[in-house]
Design an enzyme around this catalytic site. Structure first.
Site, PDB file in Angstrom:
ATOM      1  CB  THR A  58      -0.944  -0.009   1.219  1.00  0.00           C
ATOM      2  OG1 THR A  58      -0.153  -0.138   2.401  1.00  0.00           O
ATOM      3  CG2 THR A  58      -1.946  -1.151   1.144  1.00  0.00           C
ATOM      4  CB  VAL A  60       0.444   5.482   4.624  1.00  0.00           C
ATOM      5  CG1 VAL A  60       1.014   6.007   5.937  1.00  0.00           C
ATOM      6  CG2 VAL A  60      -0.345   6.573   3.915  1.00  0.00           C
ATOM      7  CB  CYS A  61       1.980   0.269   4.942  1.00  0.00           C
ATOM      8  SG  CYS A  61       0.215   0.272   5.313  1.00  0.00           S
ATOM      9  N   PRO A  62       4.600   1.476   3.660  1.00  0.00           N
ATOM     10  CG  PRO A  62       4.903   1.677   1.350  1.00  0.00           C
ATOM     11  CD  PRO A  62       3.853   1.482   2.400  1.00  0.00           C
TER      12      PRO A  62
END
Length: 190
Positions: A58, A60-62
Protein backbone atom coordinates in the site's frame (compact mmCIF):
# COMPACT_ATOMS: atom_id res chain seq x y z
CA UNK A 1 -34.99 -27.82 15.10
CA UNK A 2 -32.61 -26.12 17.53
CA UNK A 3 -29.40 -24.64 16.22
CA UNK A 4 -26.62 -24.59 18.74
CA UNK A 5 -24.05 -21.86 18.51
CA UNK A 6 -20.70 -21.85 20.16
CA UNK A 7 -19.76 -18.73 22.10
CA UNK A 8 -16.15 -17.91 21.31
CA UNK A 9 -14.03 -16.62 24.20
CA UNK A 10 -13.31 -12.93 24.05
CA UNK A 11 -9.60 -12.25 23.70
CA UNK A 12 -7.95 -10.15 26.36
CA UNK A 13 -7.72 -6.53 25.33
CA UNK A 14 -4.42 -4.70 25.61
CA UNK A 15 -4.43 -2.25 28.53
CA UNK A 16 -1.77 0.19 29.64
CA UNK A 17 -0.04 -0.93 32.83
CA UNK A 18 -1.03 -4.59 32.37
CA UNK A 19 0.62 -7.58 30.76
CA UNK A 20 0.62 -7.24 26.99
CA UNK A 21 -1.39 -9.91 25.17
CA UNK A 22 0.89 -12.74 24.17
CA UNK A 23 1.51 -13.62 20.56
CA UNK A 24 3.37 -16.29 18.62
CA UNK A 25 3.24 -15.46 14.92
CA UNK A 26 4.83 -16.66 11.69
CA UNK A 27 7.47 -14.17 10.58
CA UNK A 28 10.17 -13.20 8.13
CA UNK A 29 12.86 -13.78 10.77
CA UNK A 30 14.20 -16.48 8.45
CA UNK A 31 13.30 -15.04 5.06
CA UNK A 32 14.30 -18.12 3.07
CA UNK A 33 12.25 -20.71 5.01
CA UNK A 34 9.62 -18.53 6.75
CA UNK A 35 9.64 -21.16 9.50
CA UNK A 36 10.73 -19.00 12.44
CA UNK A 37 7.98 -17.44 14.52
CA UNK A 38 8.24 -14.37 16.70
CA UNK A 39 6.67 -14.49 20.14
CA UNK A 40 6.29 -11.92 22.89
CA UNK A 41 8.31 -14.18 25.20
CA UNK A 42 11.29 -13.93 22.79
CA UNK A 43 11.71 -10.35 23.93
CA UNK A 44 11.55 -10.89 27.70
CA UNK A 45 14.14 -8.69 29.40
CA UNK A 46 14.11 -6.14 26.54
CA UNK A 47 11.88 -3.33 25.46
CA UNK A 48 9.73 -4.11 22.43
CA UNK A 49 8.22 -1.81 19.83
CA UNK A 50 5.37 -3.81 18.27
CA UNK A 51 3.50 -2.08 15.47
CA UNK A 52 0.79 -2.92 12.96
CA UNK A 53 -0.19 -1.52 9.59
CA UNK A 54 -3.31 -2.29 7.52
CA UNK A 55 -1.95 -4.14 4.46
CA UNK A 56 1.24 -4.80 2.54
CA UNK A 57 1.78 -3.23 -0.90
CA UNK A 58 0.00 0.00 0.00
CA UNK A 59 1.10 3.65 0.15
CA UNK A 60 1.57 4.94 3.70
CA UNK A 61 2.66 1.61 5.19
CA UNK A 62 6.04 1.33 3.44
CA UNK A 63 7.02 4.82 4.57
CA UNK A 64 6.62 3.75 8.21
CA UNK A 65 8.21 0.33 7.81
CA UNK A 66 11.26 1.76 6.06
CA UNK A 67 11.57 4.65 8.55
CA UNK A 68 11.53 2.28 11.53
CA UNK A 69 14.05 0.04 9.75
CA UNK A 70 16.32 3.02 9.08
CA UNK A 71 16.25 3.78 12.84
CA UNK A 72 16.46 0.17 14.10
CA UNK A 73 19.96 0.71 15.48
CA UNK A 74 18.83 3.75 17.49
CA UNK A 75 16.14 1.56 19.10
CA UNK A 76 18.64 -1.25 19.77
CA UNK A 77 20.94 1.25 21.50
CA UNK A 78 18.02 1.78 23.89
CA UNK A 79 17.69 -2.01 24.42
CA UNK A 80 14.54 -2.08 22.31
CA UNK A 81 13.75 -4.53 19.54
CA UNK A 82 11.19 -3.95 16.79
CA UNK A 83 8.55 -6.29 15.37
CA UNK A 84 6.19 -5.17 12.63
CA UNK A 85 2.95 -6.95 11.74
CA UNK A 86 -0.04 -6.93 9.45
CA UNK A 87 -2.85 -9.34 8.67
CA UNK A 88 -1.14 -10.38 5.42
CA UNK A 89 0.61 -13.75 5.07
CA UNK A 90 4.34 -14.28 5.54
CA UNK A 91 4.47 -15.09 1.82
CA UNK A 92 3.11 -11.64 1.01
CA UNK A 93 5.60 -10.11 3.48
CA UNK A 94 8.48 -11.97 1.79
CA UNK A 95 7.34 -10.85 -1.67
CA UNK A 96 7.17 -7.24 -0.46
CA UNK A 97 10.66 -7.44 1.07
CA UNK A 98 12.06 -9.01 -2.09
CA UNK A 99 10.52 -6.28 -4.27
CA UNK A 100 12.91 -3.34 -4.73
CA UNK A 101 11.83 -0.04 -3.22
CA UNK A 102 11.74 1.65 -6.62
CA UNK A 103 9.15 -0.95 -7.67
CA UNK A 104 6.76 -0.44 -4.69
CA UNK A 105 8.57 -2.88 -2.44
CA UNK A 106 10.21 -2.28 0.93
CA UNK A 107 13.52 -4.06 0.30
CA UNK A 108 15.64 -5.35 3.17
CA UNK A 109 14.23 -4.58 6.63
CA UNK A 110 16.21 -4.61 9.90
CA UNK A 111 13.57 -6.39 11.99
CA UNK A 112 11.13 -9.27 11.52
CA UNK A 113 7.68 -8.80 10.05
CA UNK A 114 4.99 -11.01 11.57
CA UNK A 115 1.85 -12.38 9.97
CA UNK A 116 -1.34 -12.07 11.99
CA UNK A 117 -3.27 -13.93 9.30
CA UNK A 118 -5.84 -15.21 11.83
CA UNK A 119 -6.29 -11.63 13.12
CA UNK A 120 -6.28 -12.88 16.72
CA UNK A 121 -3.39 -10.66 17.78
CA UNK A 122 -4.82 -7.50 16.18
CA UNK A 123 -8.11 -8.29 17.94
CA UNK A 124 -6.33 -8.85 21.29
CA UNK A 125 -4.55 -5.51 20.91
CA UNK A 126 -7.85 -3.79 20.12
CA UNK A 127 -6.92 -2.61 16.64
CA UNK A 128 -8.77 -4.97 14.31
CA UNK A 129 -11.29 -3.27 12.06
CA UNK A 130 -13.92 -6.00 12.09
CA UNK A 131 -15.75 -4.52 9.09
CA UNK A 132 -12.74 -4.61 6.74
CA UNK A 133 -10.61 -7.29 8.40
CA UNK A 134 -7.56 -5.02 8.44
CA UNK A 135 -5.54 -3.81 11.37
CA UNK A 136 -5.50 -0.12 12.25
CA UNK A 137 -2.12 1.56 12.59
CA UNK A 138 -1.44 0.46 16.16
CA UNK A 139 1.90 1.00 17.88
CA UNK A 140 2.75 -0.52 21.26
CA UNK A 141 5.77 -0.21 23.55
CA UNK A 142 6.16 -3.16 25.91
CA UNK A 143 8.66 -3.04 28.78
CA UNK A 144 11.19 -5.78 29.68
CA UNK A 145 8.67 -7.38 32.09
CA UNK A 146 6.03 -7.66 29.35
CA UNK A 147 3.92 -4.73 30.61
CA UNK A 148 2.26 -2.52 28.01
CA UNK A 149 3.54 1.02 28.64
CA UNK A 150 2.42 2.96 25.56
CA UNK A 151 -0.05 2.63 22.74
CA UNK A 152 -1.17 4.85 19.91
CA UNK A 153 -3.62 4.11 17.12
CA UNK A 154 -3.91 6.38 14.13
CA UNK A 155 -6.24 6.78 11.20
CA UNK A 156 -5.45 4.55 8.22
CA UNK A 157 -4.21 7.59 6.28
CA UNK A 158 -1.74 8.94 8.88
CA UNK A 159 1.76 7.55 9.33
CA UNK A 160 3.51 7.52 12.69
CA UNK A 161 6.60 9.48 13.73
CA UNK A 162 9.78 7.51 14.40
CA UNK A 163 11.31 10.45 16.25
CA UNK A 164 8.29 10.77 18.56
CA UNK A 165 8.35 7.01 19.20
CA UNK A 166 12.04 7.21 20.16
CA UNK A 167 11.27 10.18 22.46
CA UNK A 168 8.44 8.25 24.15
CA UNK A 169 10.68 5.21 24.63
CA UNK A 170 13.36 7.40 26.23
CA UNK A 171 10.74 9.06 28.44
CA UNK A 172 9.48 5.66 29.59
CA UNK A 173 13.04 4.63 30.38
CA UNK A 174 13.82 7.89 32.22
CA UNK A 175 12.22 6.55 35.40
CA UNK A 176 10.34 9.66 36.44
CA UNK A 177 7.66 12.17 35.60
CA UNK A 178 8.24 13.62 32.13
CA UNK A 179 6.46 16.89 31.32
CA UNK A 180 4.98 17.75 27.93
CA UNK A 181 7.58 18.03 25.18
CA UNK A 182 10.25 16.47 27.43
CA UNK A 183 13.42 15.51 25.63
CA UNK A 184 16.31 13.32 26.81
CA UNK A 185 18.64 15.26 29.07
CA UNK A 186 15.95 17.59 30.37
CA UNK A 187 14.87 17.63 34.01
CA UNK A 188 12.14 15.37 35.24
CA UNK A 189 9.32 16.67 37.41
CA UNK A 190 9.36 16.11 41.17
Amino acid sequence: MTIQTQQLPVAAQAKIGEKAPTFNLPSTKNLSTLEENVALEDYAGKWLLFFFWPYDFTYVCPTEIIAFSDHAEAFRELDCEIVGASVDSVYTHRAWIQTPRDQSGIGSIQYPIASDFTKETARAYGILDEATGSAHRGLFIIDPEGILRYQVVTDMNVGRSVEETLRILQALQAGGLCPANWKPGQKLLG
